[in-house]
Scaffold this active site. Structure first.
Site, mmCIF file in Angstrom:
data_model
loop_
_atom_site.group_PDB
_atom_site.id
_atom_site.type_symbol
_atom_site.label_atom_id
_atom_site.label_comp_id
_atom_site.label_asym_id
_atom_site.label_seq_id
_atom_site.Cartn_x
_atom_site.Cartn_y
_atom_site.Cartn_z
ATOM 1 N N ASP A 48 97.503 155.258 29.776
ATOM 2 C CA ASP A 48 97.261 156.686 29.973
ATOM 3 C C ASP A 48 98.021 157.409 28.864
ATOM 4 O O ASP A 48 99.252 157.361 28.811
ATOM 5 C CB ASP A 48 97.773 157.098 31.352
ATOM 6 C CG ASP A 48 97.595 158.584 31.637
ATOM 7 O OD1 ASP A 48 97.226 159.348 30.720
ATOM 8 O OD2 ASP A 48 97.839 158.986 32.793
ATOM 9 N N TYR A 87 87.913 172.939 24.981
ATOM 10 C CA TYR A 87 87.758 171.683 24.242
ATOM 11 C C TYR A 87 87.873 171.881 22.733
ATOM 12 O O TYR A 87 88.640 171.182 22.062
ATOM 13 C CB TYR A 87 86.406 171.051 24.592
ATOM 14 C CG TYR A 87 86.070 169.830 23.769
ATOM 15 C CD1 TYR A 87 86.687 168.606 24.040
ATOM 16 C CD2 TYR A 87 85.141 169.892 22.733
ATOM 17 C CE1 TYR A 87 86.390 167.477 23.287
ATOM 18 C CE2 TYR A 87 84.837 168.768 21.977
ATOM 19 C CZ TYR A 87 85.459 167.566 22.260
ATOM 20 O OH TYR A 87 85.162 166.463 21.501
ATOM 21 N N LYS A 104 90.561 170.379 19.723
ATOM 22 C CA LYS A 104 90.181 169.627 18.524
ATOM 23 C C LYS A 104 90.636 170.357 17.257
ATOM 24 O O LYS A 104 90.974 169.717 16.250
ATOM 25 C CB LYS A 104 88.675 169.388 18.511
ATOM 26 C CG LYS A 104 88.206 168.449 19.624
ATOM 27 C CD LYS A 104 88.906 167.092 19.544
ATOM 28 C CE LYS A 104 88.422 166.115 20.580
ATOM 29 N NZ LYS A 104 89.084 164.794 20.481
#
Length: 357
Positions: free
Chosen positions: A87, A198, A202
Site C-alpha cells: 500500500d 485527479y 497528476k
C-alpha cells in the site's frame, strides 16, 4: 471497424512493434531490478510482463491481488519475478516491501510509479461534478494516494539508486494536466467527466518530476514522467459500458496497454547522464521513434458490446492521411474532436445531455 476487417492485422502489427522494442532495448535493461507499483493488473501488469521478456528482474507491487492470482503465481514461479503486497500510503508496508526486494535482488535500479487512484474509482463512473462540488475529503483521499503515495515510494526505492549512483524513476501522469494548452478543449469536449481532483494530483506529480530530476541529477538518477494517453486500463471497460447506457461513447477506441512498453524500456535504460527531467506524451514518442501512431496501437479485440460502441463512433469520424496511410485522428486534439463530435451527434446538444442526467 470489425475484427475481421482490422483486428487481426492490427494485432500482428502491434506484436511486431513490441518485438522490435524488446530487440532494441533488451541489452540495456536485462538484469536490472525494476519495481512497478500497481503491477497486478491493467497497465502495470502489461509493463511487468514486457519487462520480464526484456530480461529484467521485475517486482510487481500492488495493494490487492484478489483478481490477479494467476499473475502472482506466474511471477513467483519465475526466478526473475516477484510479487509484493504494498500500500503506497502505508509507511510500514512500503518499508517491508523495500526490504523484501533488497533481500531478494540486492538493489533497485528502476521505479515505475504507476499506481494511482482514478476518478472512476473515487466517484460514480458517470455524472458530472464540478471542482466546487468536490469535498475536502475527496481531495485528501486523491492526494494521499497519487501524490503522497508516489512520494513515499520514491523516498524508499531511490535509496539503493543513490547508493550505486545510477537509477531511473518513471512517473505516470495524465495528458489532461495540459488541458490549458488546448485552450480548455479537454474540458469543453468532455463536460460529462469528473477531472478534479485527479488532474490536480497528476499536475503535482509532474512538478515533482521536474524538480526532483534536478535535485538528484548528481546522484546519477534519472526522473521522468510519461502521459499514456487514452489506454485500456483496468477500470476502462466498466466505465465505457456505464457511459454507453446513457448514449455516450466514452472518448475513443483505447490503445492497448502495451503501447507504453517501448518508452518504458527506453526510460528504464536511463540514468541522469541521459534523458532526465522530461515529460513525454507516449503516442507522440512512439510515432517519433518509429513505433507507429496512436491508431497502430488501438485495441481491436474489445468485447462485442464495446466493439459496437467504438465502431459506431468511428463510423461518424473522418479519417485522415499521414505518411500516405489512412488513420483515425491519433493526436490529442484529433481525439478530442472525434469524441466531441460523435457525442454531439448522439446527444444532439449539450443541453439535452445535461437534462438526461
Amino acid at each position: 471497424m470489425s475484427e475481421s476487417g482490422g483486428g487481426t492485422v492490427a494485432t500482428a502489427r502491434q506484436r511486431q512493434l513490441v518485438e522490435r522494442a524488446l530487440g532494441e532495448w533488451q541489452g540495456e535493461v536485462a538484469g536490472r531490478v525494476i519495481v512497478v507499483t500497481g503491477g497486478a493488473r491493467g497497465i502495470g501488469r502489461s509493463l511487468c510482463e514486457g519487462l520480464l521478456r526484456a530480461g529484467a528482474k521485475v517486482v510487481a507491487a500492488d495493494l490487492t491481488w484478489d483478481d490477479a492470482d494467476d499473475f502472482r503465481k506466474q511471477l513467483e514461479s519465475d526466478g526473475s519475478g516477484m510479487a509484493v503486497d504494498m500500500d503506497i500510503t502505508d509507511d510500514d508496508a512500503l518499508d517491508a516491501a523495500r526490504d523484501a526486494v533488497i533481500d531478494r535482488f540486492g538493489t533497485v535500479d528502476v521505479l515505475v510509479n504507476n499506481a494511482s487512484l482514478v476518478s472512476e474509482t473515487l466517484f460514480p463512473p458517470t455524472g458530472h461534478r464540478n471542482t466546487l462540488d468536490t469535498t475536502d475529503r475527496d481531495w485528501e483521499v486523491m492526494f494521499g494516494v497519487n501524490v503522497f503515495g508516489t512520494l513515499k515510494a520514491i523516498r524508499r526505492f531511490i535509496e539503493p539508486m543513490r547508493a550505486q549512483q545510477r537509477g531511473s524513476i518513471v512517473n505516470v501522469v495524465s495528458s489532461g494536466v495540459l488541458a490549458v494548452a488546448a485552450g480548455g478543449g479537454y474540458h469543453g469536449l468532455r463536460p460529462w467527466t469528473v477531472e478534479m481532483p485527479y488532474q490536480a494530483t497528476k499536475a503535482a506529480v509532474m512538478a515533482l518530476t521536474f524538480y526532483l530530476a534536478e535535485e538528484v541529477r548528481g546522484d546519477g538518477v534519472a526522473v521522468n514522467a510519461i502521459m499514456p494517453g487514452h489506454t485500456r486500463a483496468s477500470w476502462f471497460d466498466a466505465t465505457a459500458r456505464a457511459f454507453n447506457e446513457q448514449g455516450i461513447a466514452y472518448f475513443m477506441r483505447p490503445a492497448i496497454p502495451e503501447h507504453l512498453l517501448p518508452i518504458s524500456l527506453f526510460l528504464a535504460a536511463q540514468d541522469s547522464a541521459g534523458a532526465s527531467g522530461r515529460l513525454y506524451y507516449v503516442p507522440e514518442w512512439n510515432y517519433d521513434h518509429g513505433y507507429g501512431d496512436y491508431a497502430a496501437w488501438q485495441d481491436h479485440e474489445l468485447p462485442p458490446d464495446m466493439e459496437e460502441i467504438y465502431s459506431r463512433l468511428e463510423a461518424a469520424t473522418p479519417s485522415y492521411e499521414r505518411a500516405g496511410v489512412a488513420h483515425l485522428p491519433f493526436d490529442a486534439q484529433g481525439a478530442l474532436y472525434a469524441a466531441g463530435m460523435a457525442n454531439l451527434g448522439a446527444q444532439n446538444s449539450w443541453t439535452s445531455n445535461d437534462s438526461a442526467q
